[in-house]
Motif scaffolding. Structure first.
Motif, PDB file in Angstrom:
ATOM      1  N   LEU A 196       0.829  -1.197   0.000  1.00 51.28           N
ATOM      2  CA  LEU A 196       0.000   0.000   0.000  1.00 51.28           C
ATOM      3  C   LEU A 196       0.867   1.251   0.000  1.00 51.28           C
ATOM      4  O   LEU A 196       0.529   2.256  -0.633  1.00 51.28           O
ATOM      5  CB  LEU A 196      -0.933  -0.014   1.214  1.00 51.28           C
ATOM      6  CG  LEU A 196      -1.963  -1.150   1.247  1.00 51.28           C
ATOM      7  CD1 LEU A 196      -2.742  -1.122   2.553  1.00 51.28           C
ATOM      8  CD2 LEU A 196      -2.902  -1.066   0.053  1.00 51.28           C
ATOM      9  N   PHE A 197       1.987   1.205   0.716  1.00 55.50           N
ATOM     10  CA  PHE A 197       2.920   2.337   0.693  1.00 55.50           C
ATOM     11  C   PHE A 197       3.438   2.576  -0.716  1.00 55.50           C
ATOM     12  O   PHE A 197       3.538   3.718  -1.178  1.00 55.50           O
ATOM     13  CB  PHE A 197       4.090   2.075   1.643  1.00 55.50           C
ATOM     14  CG  PHE A 197       5.136   3.159   1.634  1.00 55.50           C
ATOM     15  CD1 PHE A 197       5.102   4.170   2.582  1.00 55.50           C
ATOM     16  CD2 PHE A 197       6.152   3.186   0.678  1.00 55.50           C
ATOM     17  CE1 PHE A 197       6.058   5.185   2.578  1.00 55.50           C
ATOM     18  CE2 PHE A 197       7.102   4.187   0.667  1.00 55.50           C
ATOM     19  CZ  PHE A 197       7.052   5.191   1.616  1.00 55.50           C
ATOM     20  N   ALA A 198       3.794   1.482  -1.413  1.00 56.32           N
ATOM     21  CA  ALA A 198       4.346   1.617  -2.762  1.00 56.32           C
ATOM     22  C   ALA A 198       3.367   2.290  -3.715  1.00 56.32           C
ATOM     23  O   ALA A 198       3.773   2.946  -4.680  1.00 56.32           O
ATOM     24  CB  ALA A 198       4.748   0.247  -3.306  1.00 56.32           C
ATOM     25  N   LEU A 199       2.074   2.146  -3.457  1.00 56.35           N
ATOM     26  CA  LEU A 199       1.060   2.770  -4.296  1.00 56.35           C
ATOM     27  C   LEU A 199       0.635   4.140  -3.773  1.00 56.35           C
ATOM     28  O   LEU A 199       0.248   5.008  -4.552  1.00 56.35           O
ATOM     29  CB  LEU A 199      -0.173   1.863  -4.379  1.00 56.35           C
ATOM     30  CG  LEU A 199       0.035   0.486  -5.007  1.00 56.35           C
ATOM     31  CD1 LEU A 199      -1.227  -0.352  -4.885  1.00 56.35           C
ATOM     32  CD2 LEU A 199       0.455   0.598  -6.465  1.00 56.35           C
ATOM     33  N   ALA A 200       0.703   4.330  -2.457  1.00 54.26           N
ATOM     34  CA  ALA A 200       0.197   5.560  -1.851  1.00 54.26           C
ATOM     35  C   ALA A 200       1.239   6.662  -1.790  1.00 54.26           C
ATOM     36  O   ALA A 200       0.941   7.827  -2.082  1.00 54.26           O
ATOM     37  CB  ALA A 200      -0.324   5.279  -0.442  1.00 54.26           C
ATOM     38  N   HIS A 201       2.462   6.321  -1.419  1.00 51.56           N
ATOM     39  CA  HIS A 201       3.496   7.346  -1.213  1.00 51.56           C
ATOM     40  C   HIS A 201       4.863   6.781  -1.585  1.00 51.56           C
ATOM     41  O   HIS A 201       5.706   6.540  -0.724  1.00 51.56           O
ATOM     42  CB  HIS A 201       3.488   7.804   0.252  1.00 51.56           C
ATOM     43  CG  HIS A 201       4.448   8.896   0.565  1.00 51.56           C
ATOM     44  ND1 HIS A 201       4.316  10.188   0.101  1.00 51.56           N
ATOM     45  CD2 HIS A 201       5.589   8.896   1.307  1.00 51.56           C
ATOM     46  CE1 HIS A 201       5.300  10.930   0.549  1.00 51.56           C
ATOM     47  NE2 HIS A 201       6.099  10.170   1.281  1.00 51.56           N
ATOM     48  N   PRO A 202       5.107   6.525  -2.869  1.00 43.18           N
ATOM     49  CA  PRO A 202       6.362   5.885  -3.285  1.00 43.18           C
ATOM     50  C   PRO A 202       7.559   6.844  -3.223  1.00 43.18           C
ATOM     51  O   PRO A 202       8.038   7.340  -4.236  1.00 43.18           O
ATOM     52  CB  PRO A 202       6.068   5.450  -4.720  1.00 43.18           C
ATOM     53  CG  PRO A 202       5.048   6.433  -5.213  1.00 43.18           C
ATOM     54  CD  PRO A 202       4.201   6.763  -4.017  1.00 43.18           C
ATOM     55  N   ARG A 203       8.020   7.085  -2.010  1.00 41.19           N
ATOM     56  CA  ARG A 203       9.185   7.928  -1.781  1.00 41.19           C
ATOM     57  C   ARG A 203      10.214   7.128  -0.990  1.00 41.19           C
ATOM     58  O   ARG A 203       9.948   6.667   0.122  1.00 41.19           O
ATOM     59  CB  ARG A 203       8.802   9.195  -1.028  1.00 41.19           C
ATOM     60  CG  ARG A 203       8.232  10.293  -1.920  1.00 41.19           C
ATOM     61  CD  ARG A 203       9.359  10.949  -2.719  1.00 41.19           C
ATOM     62  NE  ARG A 203       8.890  12.070  -3.523  1.00 41.19           N
ATOM     63  CZ  ARG A 203       8.783  12.051  -4.840  1.00 41.19           C
ATOM     64  NH1 ARG A 203       9.067  10.931  -5.504  1.00 41.19           N
ATOM     65  NH2 ARG A 203       8.403  13.116  -5.504  1.00 41.19           N
ATOM     66  N   TRP A 204      11.417   6.969  -1.545  1.00 39.87           N
ATOM     67  CA  TRP A 204      12.421   6.105  -0.956  1.00 39.87           C
ATOM     68  C   TRP A 204      12.921   6.630   0.392  1.00 39.87           C
ATOM     69  O   TRP A 204      13.181   5.842   1.299  1.00 39.87           O
ATOM     70  CB  TRP A 204      13.591   5.922  -1.921  1.00 39.87           C
ATOM     71  CG  TRP A 204      13.336   4.834  -2.912  1.00 39.87           C
ATOM     72  CD1 TRP A 204      12.789   4.965  -4.147  1.00 39.87           C
ATOM     73  CD2 TRP A 204      13.587   3.433  -2.724  1.00 39.87           C
ATOM     74  NE1 TRP A 204      12.690   3.734  -4.755  1.00 39.87           N
ATOM     75  CE2 TRP A 204      13.171   2.774  -3.923  1.00 39.87           C
ATOM     76  CE3 TRP A 204      14.113   2.679  -1.688  1.00 39.87           C
ATOM     77  CZ2 TRP A 204      13.283   1.398  -4.068  1.00 39.87           C
ATOM     78  CZ3 TRP A 204      14.220   1.302  -1.842  1.00 39.87           C
ATOM     79  CH2 TRP A 204      13.809   0.677  -3.027  1.00 39.87           C
ATOM     80  N   ARG A 205      13.053   7.941   0.530  1.00 40.27           N
ATOM     81  CA  ARG A 205      13.559   8.461   1.807  1.00 40.27           C
ATOM     82  C   ARG A 205      12.631   8.073   2.950  1.00 40.27           C
ATOM     83  O   ARG A 205      13.087   7.532   3.974  1.00 40.27           O
ATOM     84  CB  ARG A 205      13.681   9.984   1.733  1.00 40.27           C
ATOM     85  CG  ARG A 205      14.221  10.633   3.015  1.00 40.27           C
ATOM     86  CD  ARG A 205      13.894  12.107   3.074  1.00 40.27           C
ATOM     87  NE  ARG A 205      12.452  12.319   3.132  1.00 40.27           N
ATOM     88  CZ  ARG A 205      11.881  13.509   3.176  1.00 40.27           C
ATOM     89  NH1 ARG A 205      12.623  14.600   3.149  1.00 40.27           N
ATOM     90  NH2 ARG A 205      10.554  13.631   3.244  1.00 40.27           N
ATOM     91  N   ASP A 206      11.354   8.346   2.797  1.00 38.47           N
ATOM     92  CA  ASP A 206      10.397   8.019   3.855  1.00 38.47           C
ATOM     93  C   ASP A 206      10.295   6.515   4.059  1.00 38.47           C
ATOM     94  O   ASP A 206      10.110   6.047   5.192  1.00 38.47           O
ATOM     95  CB  ASP A 206       9.028   8.610   3.509  1.00 38.47           C
ATOM     96  CG  ASP A 206       9.064  10.127   3.398  1.00 38.47           C
ATOM     97  OD1 ASP A 206       9.905  10.744   4.087  1.00 38.47           O
ATOM     98  OD2 ASP A 206       8.286  10.688   2.604  1.00 38.47           O
TER      99      ASP A 206
END
Length: 483
Positions: free
Chosen positions: A369-379
């Motif tokens: 779900l993270f990969a689809l919702a907020h795909p930011r590597w730093r976070d």
């Protein structure tokens, strides 16, 4: 003839080295970001496709996850050494203690009730039938782990490919799932990856406007682990905002039917054992790494009042309901309609944070779900670092409590409590960024890619029919992708 203009832009695959600030910076060490004249997604790369790369990465990560269990596979799954060696898995323990070694099939055999939903119970029992030999032996326990590990690795691959295909312009976001430290560390503890794969398939089907298939996958996922059912609430919120109910109604109906189809035989065959999962969930004490468990640990030291099980049940119900109300407010109040994946991440995160227990493997619920919702590597890496700290802390804490060793040679309770708090703060940190993305689409990585809601199905590009602001409007055009 190659497509040009807006048609080409709509088909171009987004490169993380162009789109993600951290990846952009790190790529300088290997030649820099993808060139300006490269056109991934338009110019074919032959057989070397993103999905093949993703499968290779997932295979390597899965091997790493099994290697972490190496000490236990060689020396046995005994306590407390399995905790100190950080190689614990539920599979050998359940194999020995739930009658699987004697070929008992949960729900359908007269034996000890099993505290899992129907499909998980079937997976547990059927995989035990594949273990050669008889009786409880270290070799059979390890074989049971290996059989289940193979199944989990396949589910991991399915989740990766489903995540990749859920946004055809951003297939590389699925790398976050393929090499996720949280899955490497905790993916082989329990059967959670089966539910993760089913929900990922449900999201993919919904994105492709196939609501019946989406509902079937979500219903089966709910019959495996309970959490996929909360996804249906997300669809209801977006249906209220857009006024589009057809796809949501079909999805919910198919989910109910598929859940019923797999549960009814168990209800008819052994209603008592079938109901045990729900009875166990309601009557169990606060479990490891939950906020309630942490409170009780502190209460024992500070001589405060402990939280009883009935009190915790009420606190969980109220706190989760309040979180859902806040998420509903965000869904209906934000200037632009939130994306499906954003709301799904928030509601599953709320379910975990307010739940009675947080087993280490629960982190795998959120990663796709993270990969689809907020795909930011730093976070993502900040969050994974916190989860890795919690993963180590809980095994060291369990090693201490099961060995009765001196505190000087173990981590004391305060350090475990700190690790749990850090994990919870990291999840809240990610949730805050998701909410920021909702209220400011110009910083949303997906909408900066000229997309509205790739997983939205009929919600994708839909104008508002109702908002709490009272000013329904069409979606604001996505901003240009970052340079």
């Amino acid at each position: 003839m190659e497509p040009t203009g807006s048609d080409a832009g709509s088909r171009t695959v987004i490169s993380p080295s162009r789109n993600d600030p951290l990846v952009h910076t790190l790529s300088e060490a290997v030649g820099g970001p993808l060139g300006d004249h490269a056109a991934p997604g338009i110019l074919r790369s032959g057989w070397w496709t993103p999905e093949l790369v993703l499968l290779i990465l997932t295979t390597i990560a899965a091997v790493g996850g099994v290697l972490i269990k190496g000490y236990c596979r060689v020396n046995g799954w005994s306590t407390p050494s399995q905790f100190y060696a950080t190689c614990y898995s539920d599979f050998p323990t359940l194999f020995a203690e739930r009658g699987f070694a004697d070929h008992i099939l949960p729900l359908f055999s007269q034996g000890q009730p099993f505290e899992y939903p129907v499909i998980t119970s079937l997976i547990a029992g059927i995989s035990a039938l594949l273990v050669p030999g008889s009786g409880v032996t270290p070799a059979r326990e390890t074989a049971y782990f290996d059989i289940n590990a193979i199944g989990l690795a396949i589910m991991w691959m399915i989740a990766v490919i489903a995540t990749s295909r859920s946004n055809l312009r951003r297939p590389w976001d699925a790398v976050l799932v393929a090499i996720a430290p949280g899955i490497i560390l905790a993916g082989f503890i329990n059967w959670d990856l089966w539910a993760v794969a089913l929900l990922s398939l449900g999201i993919l089907a919904f994105a492709r406007n196939r609501p019946v298939l989406a509902g079937i996958a979500i219903g089966l996922g709910t019959a495996t682990k309970l959490y996929p059912v909360v996804f249906l609430g997300v669809l209801v919120l977006l249906a209220i905002r857009t006024g589009r109910w057809r796809q949501t109604g079909l999805t919910i109906g198919a989910a109910i039917v598929s859940w019923a189809v797999v549960n009814l035989p168990a209800i008819i065959g052994n209603a008592h054992n079938w109901a045990y999962f729900f009875e166990f969930s309601a009557s169990r004490d606060p479990g490891f790494s939950s906020g309630y468990y942490v409170w009780n640990l502190l209460a024992d030291r500070m001589h405060w009042a402990r939280l009883s099980t009935p009190t915790v049940n009420v606190m969980f119900t109220v706190s989760f309901a309040l979180c859902c109300l806040l998420i509903a407010f965000v869904a209906l109040h934000a200037p632009r309609r939130p994306r499906v994946a954003q709301l799904a991440f928030l509601v599953v995160a709320a379910f975990e944070l307010t739940g009675k227990v947080y087993s280490p493997q629960y982190v795998v619920w959120l990663i796709p779900l993270f990969a689809l919702a907020h795909p930011r590597w730093r976070d993502f890496l900040i969050w994974m670092a916190a989860e890795a700290l919690h993963w180590v802390a809980i095994w060291m804490y369990l090693g201490w409590t099961t060995s009765n060793g001196p505190v000087q040679n173990n981590i004391d309770t305060p350090y475990y409590v700190i690790a749990v708090v850090v994990h919870m703060m990291a999840v809240v940190y990610v949730c805050r960024h998701v909410v920021w993305d909702i209220y400011d689409p110009s910083i949303d990585p997906v909408r900066r890619s000229r997309q509205d809601d790739p997983q939205g199905g009929e919600f994708d590009g839909a104008p508002d029919a109702f908002t709490l602001s009272g000013r329904p409007s069409a979606p604001v055009p996505a901003t240009e992708p970052a340079a």
